[in-house]
Design a protein around this motif. Structure first.
Motif, PDB file in Angstrom:
ATOM      1  N   GLY A 122      54.112  29.665 -64.141  1.00 47.99           N
ATOM      2  CA  GLY A 122      54.201  28.945 -65.489  1.00 47.99           C
ATOM      3  C   GLY A 122      53.312  28.184 -65.335  1.00 47.99           C
ATOM      4  N   PRO A 123      53.136  27.317 -63.748  1.00 46.17           N
ATOM      5  CA  PRO A 123      52.275  25.816 -63.987  1.00 46.17           C
ATOM      6  C   PRO A 123      50.957  26.020 -64.225  1.00 46.17           C
ATOM      7  CG  PRO A 123      54.181  25.712 -62.786  1.00 46.17           C
ATOM      8  CD  PRO A 123      54.593  27.260 -63.084  1.00 46.17           C
ATOM      9  N   MET A 179      49.791  29.116 -66.044  1.00 40.47           N
ATOM     10  CA  MET A 179      49.551  29.742 -67.334  1.00 40.47           C
ATOM     11  C   MET A 179      49.178  28.184 -67.829  1.00 40.47           C
ATOM     12  SD  MET A 179      51.319  33.393 -68.134  1.00 40.47           S
ATOM     13  CE  MET A 179      53.014  32.640 -68.026  1.00 40.47           C
ATOM     14  N   VAL A 180      50.440  27.300 -68.165  1.00 34.45           N
ATOM     15  CA  VAL A 180      50.028  26.341 -68.876  1.00 34.45           C
ATOM     16  C   VAL A 180      49.273  25.530 -68.267  1.00 34.45           C
ATOM     17  CG1 VAL A 180      51.225  24.903 -69.548  1.00 34.45           C
ATOM     18  CG2 VAL A 180      52.942  25.771 -69.426  1.00 34.45           C
ATOM     19  N   PHE A 181      48.292  25.029 -67.624  1.00 30.44           N
ATOM     20  CA  PHE A 181      47.409  24.618 -67.245  1.00 30.44           C
ATOM     21  C   PHE A 181      46.226  25.518 -67.785  1.00 30.44           C
ATOM     22  CE2 PHE A 181      49.199  21.605 -63.450  1.00 30.44           C
ATOM     23  CZ  PHE A 181      48.901  21.059 -63.905  1.00 30.44           C
ATOM     24  N   GLY A 182      46.184  26.719 -66.857  1.00 27.77           N
ATOM     25  CA  GLY A 182      45.302  27.279 -67.647  1.00 27.77           C
ATOM     26  C   GLY A 182      44.849  27.106 -69.922  1.00 27.77           C
ATOM     27  N   ALA A 183      45.514  27.026 -70.163  1.00 31.59           N
ATOM     28  CA  ALA A 183      46.450  27.368 -71.342  1.00 31.59           C
ATOM     29  C   ALA A 183      45.298  26.216 -72.010  1.00 31.59           C
ATOM     30  CB  ALA A 183      47.456  27.598 -71.891  1.00 31.59           C
ATOM     31  N   GLY A 184      45.667  24.898 -71.050  1.00 33.05           N
ATOM     32  CA  GLY A 184      45.192  23.707 -72.038  1.00 33.05           C
ATOM     33  C   GLY A 184      43.712  23.027 -71.045  1.00 33.05           C
ATOM     34  N   GLY A 185      43.153  23.591 -70.160  1.00 28.59           N
ATOM     35  CA  GLY A 185      42.134  24.094 -69.515  1.00 28.59           C
ATOM     36  C   GLY A 185      41.531  24.880 -71.093  1.00 28.59           C
ATOM     37  N   VAL A 186      41.767  26.254 -71.263  1.00 22.23           N
ATOM     38  CA  VAL A 186      41.365  27.373 -72.537  1.00 22.23           C
ATOM     39  C   VAL A 186      40.922  26.258 -73.768  1.00 22.23           C
ATOM     40  CG1 VAL A 186      40.973  29.321 -73.998  1.00 22.23           C
ATOM     41  CG2 VAL A 186      41.857  29.631 -71.055  1.00 22.23           C
ATOM     42  N   LEU A 187      42.235  25.395 -74.080  1.00 20.49           N
ATOM     43  CA  LEU A 187      41.592  24.776 -75.253  1.00 20.49           C
ATOM     44  C   LEU A 187      40.586  23.860 -75.323  1.00 20.49           C
ATOM     45  CD1 LEU A 187      45.851  24.417 -76.109  1.00 20.49           C
ATOM     46  CD2 LEU A 187      44.155  26.236 -77.314  1.00 20.49           C
ATOM     47  N   LEU A 230      44.050  20.323 -81.086  1.00 15.10           N
ATOM     48  CA  LEU A 230      43.544  21.180 -80.349  1.00 15.10           C
ATOM     49  C   LEU A 230      43.421  20.217 -78.916  1.00 15.10           C
ATOM     50  CD1 LEU A 230      41.229  24.173 -81.020  1.00 15.10           C
ATOM     51  CD2 LEU A 230      43.794  24.128 -81.441  1.00 15.10           C
ATOM     52  N   LEU A 231      43.506  19.568 -79.228  1.00 17.27           N
ATOM     53  CA  LEU A 231      42.931  18.745 -77.727  1.00 17.27           C
ATOM     54  C   LEU A 231      44.879  18.281 -77.226  1.00 17.27           C
ATOM     55  CD1 LEU A 231      39.281  16.774 -77.751  1.00 17.27           C
ATOM     56  CD2 LEU A 231      40.263  18.561 -76.152  1.00 17.27           C
ATOM     57  N   LEU A 232      45.249  17.482 -78.280  1.00 17.17           N
ATOM     58  CA  LEU A 232      46.500  17.154 -78.175  1.00 17.17           C
ATOM     59  C   LEU A 232      47.594  18.127 -77.510  1.00 17.17           C
ATOM     60  CD1 LEU A 232      47.563  14.216 -78.763  1.00 17.17           C
ATOM     61  CD2 LEU A 232      48.266  15.609 -80.378  1.00 17.17           C
ATOM     62  N   ILE A 233      47.555  19.179 -78.089  1.00 18.31           N
ATOM     63  CA  ILE A 233      47.818  19.915 -77.497  1.00 18.31           C
ATOM     64  C   ILE A 233      47.557  20.718 -76.080  1.00 18.31           C
ATOM     65  CG2 ILE A 233      48.249  22.706 -77.646  1.00 18.31           C
ATOM     66  CD1 ILE A 233      48.309  22.729 -80.891  1.00 18.31           C
ATOM     67  N   ALA A 234      46.206  20.531 -75.690  1.00 17.68           N
ATOM     68  CA  ALA A 234      45.977  20.921 -74.288  1.00 17.68           C
ATOM     69  C   ALA A 234      46.187  19.535 -73.517  1.00 17.68           C
ATOM     70  CB  ALA A 234      44.292  20.728 -73.936  1.00 17.68           C
ATOM     71  N   THR A 235      46.121  18.395 -74.212  1.00 15.53           N
ATOM     72  CA  THR A 235      46.346  17.305 -73.073  1.00 15.53           C
ATOM     73  C   THR A 235      49.305  17.301 -73.133  1.00 15.53           C
ATOM     74  OG1 THR A 235      45.026  15.614 -74.453  1.00 15.53           O
ATOM     75  CG2 THR A 235      47.251  14.598 -73.073  1.00 15.53           C
ATOM     76  N   ALA A 236      48.948  17.852 -74.034  1.00 15.53           N
ATOM     77  CA  ALA A 236      50.718  18.135 -74.315  1.00 15.53           C
ATOM     78  C   ALA A 236      50.804  18.710 -73.020  1.00 15.53           C
ATOM     79  CB  ALA A 236      51.600  18.049 -75.688  1.00 15.53           C
ATOM     80  N   ALA A 267      50.605  17.559 -69.660  1.00 15.97           N
ATOM     81  CA  ALA A 267      51.452  16.702 -68.906  1.00 15.97           C
ATOM     82  C   ALA A 267      52.848  17.085 -68.451  1.00 15.97           C
ATOM     83  CB  ALA A 267      51.944  15.434 -69.964  1.00 15.97           C
ATOM     84  N   VAL A 268      52.811  18.547 -69.136  1.00 17.04           N
ATOM     85  CA  VAL A 268      54.111  19.465 -68.524  1.00 17.04           C
ATOM     86  C   VAL A 268      54.235  20.083 -67.827  1.00 17.04           C
ATOM     87  CG1 VAL A 268      55.611  18.805 -70.719  1.00 17.04           C
ATOM     88  CG2 VAL A 268      54.362  20.311 -70.958  1.00 17.04           C
ATOM     89  N   ALA A 269      52.927  20.819 -67.645  1.00 19.43           N
ATOM     90  CA  ALA A 269      52.578  21.759 -66.539  1.00 19.43           C
ATOM     91  C   ALA A 269      53.648  22.167 -65.356  1.00 19.43           C
ATOM     92  CB  ALA A 269      50.998  22.215 -66.421  1.00 19.43           C
ATOM     93  N   ARG A 270      53.272  21.167 -64.632  1.00 14.74           N
ATOM     94  CA  ARG A 270      53.229  20.859 -63.734  1.00 14.74           C
ATOM     95  C   ARG A 270      55.434  21.472 -63.018  1.00 14.74           C
ATOM     96  NH1 ARG A 270      50.478  20.407 -59.648  1.00 14.74           N
ATOM     97  NH2 ARG A 270      48.968  19.246 -59.323  1.00 14.74           N
ATOM     98  N   TYR A 271      55.950  21.492 -64.931  1.00 15.43           N
ATOM     99  CA  TYR A 271      57.838  21.416 -64.585  1.00 15.43           C
ATOM    100  C   TYR A 271      58.008  22.631 -64.983  1.00 15.43           C
ATOM    101  CZ  TYR A 271      56.450  16.189 -64.243  1.00 15.43           C
ATOM    102  OH  TYR A 271      56.072  14.879 -63.184  1.00 15.43           O
ATOM    103  N   VAL A 272      56.845  23.527 -65.886  1.00 15.40           N
ATOM    104  CA  VAL A 272      57.217  24.884 -66.128  1.00 15.40           C
ATOM    105  C   VAL A 272      57.820  25.680 -65.366  1.00 15.40           C
ATOM    106  CG1 VAL A 272      56.355  26.203 -67.684  1.00 15.40           C
ATOM    107  CG2 VAL A 272      56.218  24.114 -68.266  1.00 15.40           C
TER     108      VAL A 272
END
Length: 168
Positions: free
Chosen positions: A85-86, A88-96, A153-159, A162-167
């Motif tokens: 989970g973390p 994929m979410v960190f990765g998605a934010g990075g790709v954005l 997209l940067l706002l989504i990446a920031t979000a 912010a939450v990736a560690r908790y997914v």
């Protein structure tokens, strides 16, 4: 070292996101509303204050420090963590973030450069011709829409960051 990478990533990313949001939703609409007088503001920001150079720097710092953090957290990009989970979410934010950087280099930078050339020509030759005005409008529309998309997209990446560690 991890402390330094995190600090750079967060501070540079905050500057990048904040500047993108301000530019897309406040600065560009105001500059357009001012008409020809808005050109002086953009010249001051772009050529005198060199905002594009600072943005390029923080964009590069954000992306490189993010890759370093991702590499460390994933133990060298190991498949198991990357699929978590973390991961994929960190990765998605990075790709954005990387997509926004590409949009900036491929769309916004050339449009801004051409607008600067047109503005310089008009300072020397008077008011814009109908063709120049049409080109300026097209370039401003392209920059405005791309900047809005990029800021979102940067706002989504920031979000995501912010939450990736908790997914789970």
């Amino acid at each position: 070292m991890i402390f330094l990478f995190r600090l750079v990533h967060i501070l540079a990313g905050a500057f990048w996101v904040g500047t993108a949001l301000f530019t897309a939703w406040f600065l560009m609409p105001s500059v357009r509303a001012l008409g020809p007088a808005g050109g002086a503001i953009m010249e001051q920001i772009g050529q005198v204050r060199r905002l594009p150079l600072y943005l390029m720097g923080v964009m590069i710092l954000t992306i490189l420090s993010g890759i370093a953090l991702y590499w460390r957290d994933s133990n060298g990009f190991s498949g198991a963590w990357v699929r978590s989970g973390p991961g994929m979410v960190f990765g998605a934010g990075g790709v954005l973030g990387i997509i926004v950087a590409a949009l900036g280099m491929i769309v916004i930078t050339p449009a801004a450069k051409r607008l600067g050339e047109l503005a310089a020509a008009m300072r020397k030759g008077g008011p814009p011709s109908p063709d120049q005005k049409a080109e300026m409008d097209r370039l401003q529309d392209r920059m405005a829409s791309t900047t809005k998309v990029g800021s979102f997209l940067l706002l989504i990446a920031t979000a995501a960051m912010a939450v990736a560690r908790y997914v789970p």
